[in-house]
Structures are given as structure tokens and as C-alpha cells.
Design an enzyme around this catalytic site. Sequence first.
Site, PDB file in Angstrom:
ATOM      1  N   ARG A   1       0.813  -1.217   0.000  1.00  0.00           N
ATOM      2  CA  ARG A   1       0.000   0.000   0.000  1.00  0.00           C
ATOM      3  C   ARG A   1       0.845   1.266   0.000  1.00  0.00           C
ATOM      4  NH1 ARG A   1      -5.406  -1.903   2.141  1.00  0.00           N
ATOM      5  NH2 ARG A   1      -6.066   0.235   2.342  1.00  0.00           N
TER       6      ARG A   1
ATOM      7  N   TYR B   1       0.738   4.291  -2.521  1.00  0.00           N
ATOM      8  CA  TYR B   1      -0.382   5.210  -2.311  1.00  0.00           C
ATOM      9  C   TYR B   1      -0.188   6.013  -1.017  1.00  0.00           C
ATOM     10  CZ  TYR B   1      -5.329   6.660  -1.845  1.00  0.00           C
ATOM     11  OH  TYR B   1      -6.498   7.381  -1.714  1.00  0.00           O
ATOM     12  N   ASP B   2       0.057   5.291   0.082  1.00  0.00           N
ATOM     13  CA  ASP B   2       0.154   5.962   1.391  1.00  0.00           C
ATOM     14  C   ASP B   2       1.306   6.970   1.429  1.00  0.00           C
ATOM     15  OD1 ASP B   2      -1.592   3.878   1.751  1.00  0.00           O
ATOM     16  OD2 ASP B   2      -0.696   3.126   3.599  1.00  0.00           O
ATOM     17  N   GLU B   3       2.484   6.513   0.991  1.00  0.00           N
ATOM     18  CA  GLU B   3       3.649   7.405   1.045  1.00  0.00           C
ATOM     19  C   GLU B   3       3.555   8.488  -0.021  1.00  0.00           C
ATOM     20  OE1 GLU B   3       5.335   7.378   3.578  1.00  0.00           O
ATOM     21  OE2 GLU B   3       6.029   5.406   4.215  1.00  0.00           O
ATOM     22  N   GLY B   4       2.969   8.145  -1.177  1.00  0.00           N
ATOM     23  CA  GLY B   4       2.750   9.166  -2.211  1.00  0.00           C
ATOM     24  C   GLY B   4       1.887  10.301  -1.681  1.00  0.00           C
TER      25      GLY B   4
ATOM     26  N   ASN C   1     -12.962   6.681   3.935  1.00  0.00           N
ATOM     27  CA  ASN C   1     -13.709   5.876   2.938  1.00  0.00           C
ATOM     28  C   ASN C   1     -15.043   6.512   2.564  1.00  0.00           C
ATOM     29  OD1 ASN C   1     -11.897   4.089   4.559  1.00  0.00           O
ATOM     30  ND2 ASN C   1     -12.544   2.593   3.025  1.00  0.00           N
TER      31      ASN C   1
ATOM     32  N   VAL D   1     -14.702  -2.017  -1.168  1.00  0.00           N
ATOM     33  CA  VAL D   1     -15.593  -2.953  -0.493  1.00  0.00           C
ATOM     34  C   VAL D   1     -17.082  -2.666  -0.749  1.00  0.00           C
ATOM     35  CG1 VAL D   1     -15.597  -1.740   1.753  1.00  0.00           C
ATOM     36  CG2 VAL D   1     -15.903  -4.219   1.661  1.00  0.00           C
TER      37      VAL D   1
ATOM     38  N   ASN E   1     -17.921  -3.655  -4.352  1.00  0.00           N
ATOM     39  CA  ASN E   1     -17.811  -5.117  -4.482  1.00  0.00           C
ATOM     40  C   ASN E   1     -19.024  -5.822  -3.880  1.00  0.00           C
ATOM     41  OD1 ASN E   1     -15.402  -5.386  -5.810  1.00  0.00           O
ATOM     42  ND2 ASN E   1     -14.392  -6.568  -4.208  1.00  0.00           N
TER      43      ASN E   1
ATOM     44  N   ARG F   1     -10.446   1.930  11.399  1.00  0.00           N
ATOM     45  CA  ARG F   1     -10.337   3.288  10.866  1.00  0.00           C
ATOM     46  C   ARG F   1     -11.597   4.068  11.211  1.00  0.00           C
ATOM     47  NH1 ARG F   1      -9.327   3.226   4.879  1.00  0.00           N
ATOM     48  NH2 ARG F   1      -7.160   2.749   5.329  1.00  0.00           N
TER      49      ARG F   1
HETATM   50  P1  NAD Z   1     -11.247   7.503  -8.802  1.00  0.00           P
HETATM   51  O1  NAD Z   1     -10.250   6.458  -9.140  1.00  0.00           O
HETATM   52  O2  NAD Z   1     -12.668   7.256  -9.188  1.00  0.00           O
HETATM   53  O3  NAD Z   1     -10.825   8.913  -9.385  1.00  0.00           O
HETATM   54  C1  NAD Z   1      -9.500   9.303  -9.608  1.00  0.00           C
HETATM   55  C2  NAD Z   1      -9.448  10.037 -10.949  1.00  0.00           C
HETATM   56  O4  NAD Z   1      -8.106  10.470 -11.197  1.00  0.00           O
HETATM   57  C3  NAD Z   1      -9.851   9.140 -12.132  1.00  0.00           C
HETATM   58  O5  NAD Z   1     -10.752   9.814 -12.963  1.00  0.00           O
HETATM   59  C4  NAD Z   1      -8.515   8.873 -12.838  1.00  0.00           C
HETATM   60  O6  NAD Z   1      -8.667   8.596 -14.209  1.00  0.00           O
HETATM   61  C5  NAD Z   1      -7.772  10.161 -12.549  1.00  0.00           C
HETATM   62  N1  NAD Z   1      -6.316  10.012 -12.631  1.00  0.00           N
HETATM   63  C6  NAD Z   1      -5.543   9.034 -12.089  1.00  0.00           C
HETATM   64  N2  NAD Z   1      -4.247   9.252 -12.388  1.00  0.00           N
HETATM   65  C7  NAD Z   1      -4.197  10.386 -13.129  1.00  0.00           C
HETATM   66  C8  NAD Z   1      -3.152  11.126 -13.761  1.00  0.00           C
HETATM   67  N3  NAD Z   1      -1.871  10.736 -13.672  1.00  0.00           N
HETATM   68  N4  NAD Z   1      -3.487  12.247 -14.448  1.00  0.00           N
HETATM   69  C9  NAD Z   1      -4.770  12.659 -14.572  1.00  0.00           C
HETATM   70  N5  NAD Z   1      -5.805  11.997 -13.998  1.00  0.00           N
HETATM   71  C10 NAD Z   1      -5.514  10.886 -13.298  1.00  0.00           C
HETATM   72  O7  NAD Z   1     -11.139   7.722  -7.211  1.00  0.00           O
HETATM   73  P2  NAD Z   1     -12.013   8.651  -6.247  1.00  0.00           P
HETATM   74  O8  NAD Z   1     -12.591   7.767  -5.202  1.00  0.00           O
HETATM   75  O9  NAD Z   1     -12.881   9.563  -7.005  1.00  0.00           O
HETATM   76  O10 NAD Z   1     -10.842   9.478  -5.520  1.00  0.00           O
HETATM   77  C11 NAD Z   1     -10.549  10.816  -5.866  1.00  0.00           C
HETATM   78  C12 NAD Z   1      -9.443  11.339  -4.963  1.00  0.00           C
HETATM   79  O11 NAD Z   1      -9.859  11.269  -3.600  1.00  0.00           O
HETATM   80  C13 NAD Z   1      -8.135  10.542  -5.070  1.00  0.00           C
HETATM   81  O12 NAD Z   1      -7.047  11.442  -4.997  1.00  0.00           O
HETATM   82  C14 NAD Z   1      -8.161   9.660  -3.835  1.00  0.00           C
HETATM   83  O13 NAD Z   1      -6.875   9.328  -3.392  1.00  0.00           O
HETATM   84  C15 NAD Z   1      -8.915  10.540  -2.847  1.00  0.00           C
HETATM   85  N6  NAD Z   1      -9.569   9.714  -1.813  1.00  0.00           N
HETATM   86  C16 NAD Z   1     -10.704   9.029  -2.088  1.00  0.00           C
HETATM   87  C17 NAD Z   1     -11.282   8.241  -1.101  1.00  0.00           C
HETATM   88  C18 NAD Z   1     -12.556   7.463  -1.330  1.00  0.00           C
HETATM   89  O14 NAD Z   1     -12.974   6.734  -0.433  1.00  0.00           O
HETATM   90  N7  NAD Z   1     -13.229   7.594  -2.446  1.00  0.00           N
HETATM   91  C19 NAD Z   1     -10.687   8.150   0.164  1.00  0.00           C
HETATM   92  C20 NAD Z   1      -9.519   8.853   0.381  1.00  0.00           C
HETATM   93  C21 NAD Z   1      -8.971   9.659  -0.594  1.00  0.00           C
HETATM   94  N1  UDP Z   2     -12.695  -5.872   1.620  1.00  0.00           N
HETATM   95  C1  UDP Z   2     -13.402  -7.070   1.741  1.00  0.00           C
HETATM   96  N2  UDP Z   2     -13.958  -7.602   0.623  1.00  0.00           N
HETATM   97  C2  UDP Z   2     -13.869  -7.029  -0.607  1.00  0.00           C
HETATM   98  C3  UDP Z   2     -13.155  -5.799  -0.720  1.00  0.00           C
HETATM   99  C4  UDP Z   2     -12.569  -5.262   0.408  1.00  0.00           C
HETATM  100  O1  UDP Z   2     -13.539  -7.626   2.843  1.00  0.00           O
HETATM  101  O2  UDP Z   2     -14.426  -7.585  -1.564  1.00  0.00           O
HETATM  102  C5  UDP Z   2     -12.112  -5.281   2.826  1.00  0.00           C
HETATM  103  C6  UDP Z   2     -10.646  -4.865   2.711  1.00  0.00           C
HETATM  104  O3  UDP Z   2      -9.796  -5.967   3.025  1.00  0.00           O
HETATM  105  C7  UDP Z   2     -10.576  -3.749   3.736  1.00  0.00           C
HETATM  106  C8  UDP Z   2     -11.955  -3.114   3.702  1.00  0.00           C
HETATM  107  O4  UDP Z   2     -12.805  -4.068   3.074  1.00  0.00           O
HETATM  108  O5  UDP Z   2     -10.363  -4.294   5.026  1.00  0.00           O
HETATM  109  C9  UDP Z   2     -12.003  -1.809   2.896  1.00  0.00           C
HETATM  110  O6  UDP Z   2     -11.396  -2.050   1.649  1.00  0.00           O
HETATM  111  P1  UDP Z   2     -11.365  -0.961   0.482  1.00  0.00           P
HETATM  112  O7  UDP Z   2     -10.539  -1.545  -0.620  1.00  0.00           O
HETATM  113  O8  UDP Z   2     -12.740  -0.525   0.150  1.00  0.00           O
HETATM  114  O9  UDP Z   2     -10.649   0.315   1.105  1.00  0.00           O
HETATM  115  P2  UDP Z   2      -9.393   0.565   2.076  1.00  0.00           P
HETATM  116  O10 UDP Z   2      -8.792  -0.734   2.504  1.00  0.00           O
HETATM  117  O11 UDP Z   2      -8.454   1.375   1.253  1.00  0.00           O
HETATM  118  O12 UDP Z   2      -9.989   1.292   3.217  1.00  0.00           O
END
Ligand code: NAD
Ligand code: UDP
Length: 312
Positions: A143, A146-149, A175, A188, A191, A278
Site C-alpha cells: 500500500r 499510495y500511502d507514502e505518495g 472511505n 468494499v 464489491n 479506521r
Molecule cells: P477515482 O479512481 O474514481 O478517481 C481518480 C481520478 O483520477 C480518475 O478519474 C482517474 O482517471 C484520474 N487520474 C488518475 N491518475 C491520473 C493522472 N496521472 N493524471 C490525470 N488523472 C488521473 O477515485 P475517487 O474515489 O474519485 O478518488 C478521488 C481522490 O480522492 C483521489 O485522490 C483519492 O486518493 C482521494 N480519496 C478518495 C477516497 C474514497 O474513499 N473515495 C478516500 C480517500 C482519498
Molecule cells: N474488503 C473485503 N472484501 C472485498 C473488498 C474489500 O472484505 O471484496 C475489505 C478490505 O480488506 C478492507 C476493507 O474491506 O479491510 C475496505 O477495503 P477498500 O478496498 O474498500 O478500502 P481501504 O482498505 O483502502 O480502506
Amino acid sequence: MIRKKILVTGGAGFLGSHLCERLLNEGNEVVCLDNYFTGQKQNVVHLLKNPFFELIRHDVTMPFYIEVDQIYNLACPASPIHYQYNPIKTVKTSVMGAINMLGLAKRIKARILQASTSEVYGDPEVHPQVESYWGHVNPIGIRSCYDEGKRIAETLFVNYHQQNNVRIKIMRIFNTYGPRMHPSDGRVVSNFIVQALRGENITIYGDGSQSRSFCYVDDLLEGMIRLMNSREDFTGPVNIGNPNEFTMLELAEKVIKLTGTDSKIIYMPLPADDPTQRQPNISLAKKELGWEPKVMLEEGLVKTIDYFKSIV
Ligand code: NAD
Ligand code: UDP
């Protein structure tokens, strides 16, 4: 009313497309930039008829120039299977994307908001998570791209603010779920709903005792927009999420009940470094933004299930 010019990177994704729509509805001019890695044109096609909406295919790892008042930097794959697909690209998107967008914000004096994540806390030892907690992240795990990025992106935001007076906002998103999640993005909520609607087994990873706190997309966007428009000297980081915490087993049972499916729960191996718990502490968001979520999990799940019924 003054029409603001707003750039949304990652605007064709799940959160970005809702954000573009809402900013347009509020009377702004919106430029959506996306490389369509995990997002799709389909998510924003209904906005194309609005003359104040522009869609540009662009990768944020490359410099981009435009004149806008505000930048929402959302570009980055968010689902574990997508960000682990090409980890080096994930790091480049977070880091070079942040550098390019911060450079732009510096040049044009725009406000810029970073979509950071609860993943900066890793597998947290402090529960619920407060913004002052530094986190517990494996720097070389599956992970970490993503996390460190996202962590270095926060560092860059703070450094550009301190060194160059860039007007920043850092939002730690927990989430979030809702319509327009990609049906096969592996998160999750999507899914479980897709499996339930197809009558397939519901896949719980591990024993299902790990917890998450799920925020409905409309609530999240309200927090995001309030943060962007908050007082100049409030930079964050601020947690935005729903503090109601559920285990994955509880989530599966809710989805089974609400869809009325015959699907059975099956247990599969837990991925490495999967956080065990979380939950956001949202005191800061309440105090600074007057924000708290309103949509309860069942209500949000019903809306999300209705959406998936229309597409699967
Ligand atoms: P998503 O994957 O649906 O959307 C991300 C978008 O970024 C996509 O449209 C993708 O095509 C675009 N993208 C990816 N790499 C790119 C690049 N190099 N250049 C241009 N576009 C690029 O995900 P999301 O759930 O809509 O998440 C949006 C943002 O919110 C992300 O930065 C994510 O890390 C952050 N975030 C989301 C959640 C969540 O639960 N949904 C939680 C924490 C953080
Ligand atoms: N998870 C699960 N079944 C699935 C998909 C995810 O049990 O089909 C679990 C996963 O292992 C994690 C939690 O659901 O513990 C949330 O996963 P998700 O990928 O949605 O987000 P994140 O782990 O980044 O919070």
C-alpha cells in the site's frame, strides 16, 4: 454572484465527477482534467452540454497551464487494486502531480486543495484518528505507493505554503461511497453491492472484524467545498469522513438485507497491511467548517444500490 473558474484534476472519477457537477450547479466555470486511468468520460458526459464545462485529457505528471481561481487536486487512483496495478505510476501521480499543480497554483495565485487520505495514518495505533497523529505506515509494503505518495504530497503542500505562500488546503478523506463508483474497482462497498445484485458470493477478506467508517459522497463534497472556501489561514490537514464505524461483516450483512439477495458470505485471505480499524475524529471539521455528515449508512447504501441496479 461571481462565477469562479475552477480546475478539478481527476474530475472524471467517482468523487471528481460529483464535484464538477456540484460546482457547475453552484454557478461556477469548471475545467475537468483527467487521463481516464480509473475515471471515465461517461461520468461527466451529461455535463458536456453546459457551456461553462470543459473536459481535457491530460496526465498530471506532465505540467499544465491554465488561469483559474481554485484547483481541486483529486487525480490519483483510489482503489487498492488500481493503485497497486502500477505502483511507480501511482507515486508519480501523487508526487509529480502535486508538484505540477502546486507550481501552477504558485504562478497564478490560485487556492489549491489536496485530496489526501486517511491512509496517511496507515494501520493506526491511535483510535479514532486525530489530525495530530503521525500515522503507522509501512514504507515498503503493497500500500506504500499510495500511502507514502499521499504523505509526500502533504509535505509538498505544506512546503509550498511555507516557502512560497501558496494558498493550500489539505483534506484527509476517509472511505467514501456512492453512485458512480466503478463496479469493478474492487472497493468494499461496490464489491459487496455488485456481488449481491448478481447473486454471487460476498467476499470478506480476513474474518471481517476489520472496521471502516463510510461517508456518503454528498456529505463529503459539502465538507470539501467548505474547506476550499474556509478562512485563508486555515490550511488543514482536516479529517472529513463519517465517524460511524462498522466491521466488514456488519457491512456485508447490511448489503444482504437491503438488496434481499440470496448471496452467501465467503471468507478470503486478508491482503497484506490491511488496516484493522479506521474512524475519523471530526472535531476539527466541526469547529472550523461547521461540518458534519448527515447521511446514515443504510440511507446512503439504498441510494448506491439503486445506482448499481441501473448499471449491472
Ligand atoms: P477515482 O479512481 O474514481 O478517481 C481518480 C481520478 O483520477 C480518475 O478519474 C482517474 O482517471 C484520474 N487520474 C488518475 N491518475 C491520473 C493522472 N496521472 N493524471 C490525470 N488523472 C488521473 O477515485 P475517487 O474515489 O474519485 O478518488 C478521488 C481522490 O480522492 C483521489 O485522490 C483519492 O486518493 C482521494 N480519496 C478518495 C477516497 C474514497 O474513499 N473515495 C478516500 C480517500 C482519498
Ligand atoms: N474488503 C473485503 N472484501 C472485498 C473488498 C474489500 O472484505 O471484496 C475489505 C478490505 O480488506 C478492507 C476493507 O474491506 O479491510 C475496505 O477495503 P477498500 O478496498 O474498500 O478500502 P481501504 O482498505 O483502502 O480502506
